[in-house]
Design a protein around this motif. Sequence first.
Motif, PDB file in Angstrom:
ATOM      1  N   LYS A   1      -0.774  -3.164  -8.581  1.00 32.55           N
ATOM      2  CA  LYS A   1      -1.260  -2.380  -7.446  1.00 32.55           C
ATOM      3  C   LYS A   1      -0.114  -1.753  -6.636  1.00 32.55           C
ATOM      4  O   LYS A   1      -0.046  -1.901  -5.403  1.00 32.55           O
ATOM      5  CB  LYS A   1      -2.133  -3.238  -6.540  1.00 32.55           C
ATOM      6  CG  LYS A   1      -3.364  -3.794  -7.234  1.00 32.55           C
ATOM      7  CD  LYS A   1      -4.197  -4.655  -6.296  1.00 32.55           C
ATOM      8  CE  LYS A   1      -5.434  -5.209  -6.998  1.00 32.55           C
ATOM      9  NZ  LYS A   1      -6.257  -6.058  -6.121  1.00 32.55           N
TER      10      LYS A   1
ATOM     11  N   ALA B   1       0.259   5.508  -9.162  1.00 31.43           N
ATOM     12  CA  ALA B   1       0.898   5.527  -7.842  1.00 31.43           C
ATOM     13  C   ALA B   1       1.917   6.664  -7.801  1.00 31.43           C
ATOM     14  O   ALA B   1       2.298   7.195  -8.851  1.00 31.43           O
ATOM     15  CB  ALA B   1       1.588   4.190  -7.572  1.00 31.43           C
TER      16      ALA B   1
ATOM     17  N   ASP C   1       2.236   0.947  -4.656  1.00 35.59           N
ATOM     18  CA  ASP C   1       2.050   2.187  -3.896  1.00 35.59           C
ATOM     19  C   ASP C   1       3.283   3.081  -4.033  1.00 35.59           C
ATOM     20  O   ASP C   1       3.350   4.146  -3.418  1.00 35.59           O
ATOM     21  CB  ASP C   1       1.720   1.916  -2.427  1.00 35.59           C
ATOM     22  CG  ASP C   1       2.679   0.958  -1.746  1.00 35.59           C
ATOM     23  OD1 ASP C   1       3.790   0.730  -2.300  1.00 35.59           O
ATOM     24  OD2 ASP C   1       2.344   0.434  -0.673  1.00 35.59           O
TER      25      ASP C   1
ATOM     26  N   PRO D   1       5.911   2.598   1.719  1.00 35.20           N
ATOM     27  CA  PRO D   1       5.518   1.711   0.618  1.00 35.20           C
ATOM     28  C   PRO D   1       5.604   0.226   0.971  1.00 35.20           C
ATOM     29  O   PRO D   1       6.532  -0.210   1.653  1.00 35.20           O
ATOM     30  CB  PRO D   1       6.523   2.066  -0.488  1.00 35.20           C
ATOM     31  CG  PRO D   1       6.946   3.461  -0.169  1.00 35.20           C
ATOM     32  CD  PRO D   1       6.993   3.520   1.335  1.00 35.20           C
TER      33      PRO D   1
END
Length: 335
Positions: free
Chosen positions: A127, A151, A129, A64
């Motif tokens: 955004k 995610a 991850d 990540p």
Amino acid sequence: MSPLPRLMRAVTALAVAGLVLTGCSDSDSDTPREKGASDTQGQQGAFPLALTHGQGKVTIPRKPERVVVLGFADAQIAAALGAPVVGGTRNTSSTDGNWLGVSPAFSSEVLTLDAINPNLEKILALKPDLILMTTAQPGYGSAYKKLSAIAPVISYKNKLLQDSGDELTTLIGQALGEEKKAEQLIAKSHKSLADFAAAHPGLKGKGYAFGQEASGTVHAVVAADGPTARFFGALGMKLPEPLVKLGIESGGKTQLSQENLDLLDNAQIAFFGVPDKKAGEAFAKRPVVSSLKLTTSGSLHFLDYNESGMLLGPNPAVTDLLLAKLGPALKKASA
């Protein structure tokens, strides 16, 4: 962690999101799992990585680089492991928005999310991850499926606020690809606890009590295998059997009525979270509480909600801070 009496609901009025004991139900999860279930795929630090947590299974395709933290322990552990955190929930009871024990502290630009109510659009805009929500409010647990569409999500391992801090540190370390750092953090925590216990052998066998008072209601943490019990157990202390026998209502705790407040005297030391000094003074003056041996001997100690939040969910990232805060009282009890 959802109506009262559920875990941490009083935080809305008290502006201490995530830290007040007002109940929790296992039904907060979308996909309950059998306690102890866990699996990983791949070698240490290798991706893709498959993990199983309390609300399902997740595959993390790569290490990540944009992490969102939604619970207080998530923030504490992620910061301690050096995670690339781009978003987190704001603690409205602190001046900088950080949860107590987050080191290094996150900037105000990072702490933009509400700690109680999920804002999926804001999270999507970050955004991420990886989303960490091992100690997030129940509202986030209810939104697990929607968050998983944004995610990979790591939720609590067994039950909300009933996982040990070591378990959460290991799980988060795996998800971040930082297993070795996690192992080192856990080892450091164990050493600190062992050193404190060795320096204060008088704590061995002493009984403790811990709880919180909110809006006149008193809750005690009575889970004999919960994270709080494990913390005190590492110091050689125990939860008195009369408190254990009260039984768990939800979230590892039970409500103490006026009639059973005297059971607190089975402990040699007690810590209670209160909203402010005035509330602590009022609690100590209650008819039953004022006559307790705990009270008259000066062994009833009060913490603010941020401090008691660490004791509600102790983990290796805050061990030293907890020992520093509780140390003077524990040293007195050891004498």
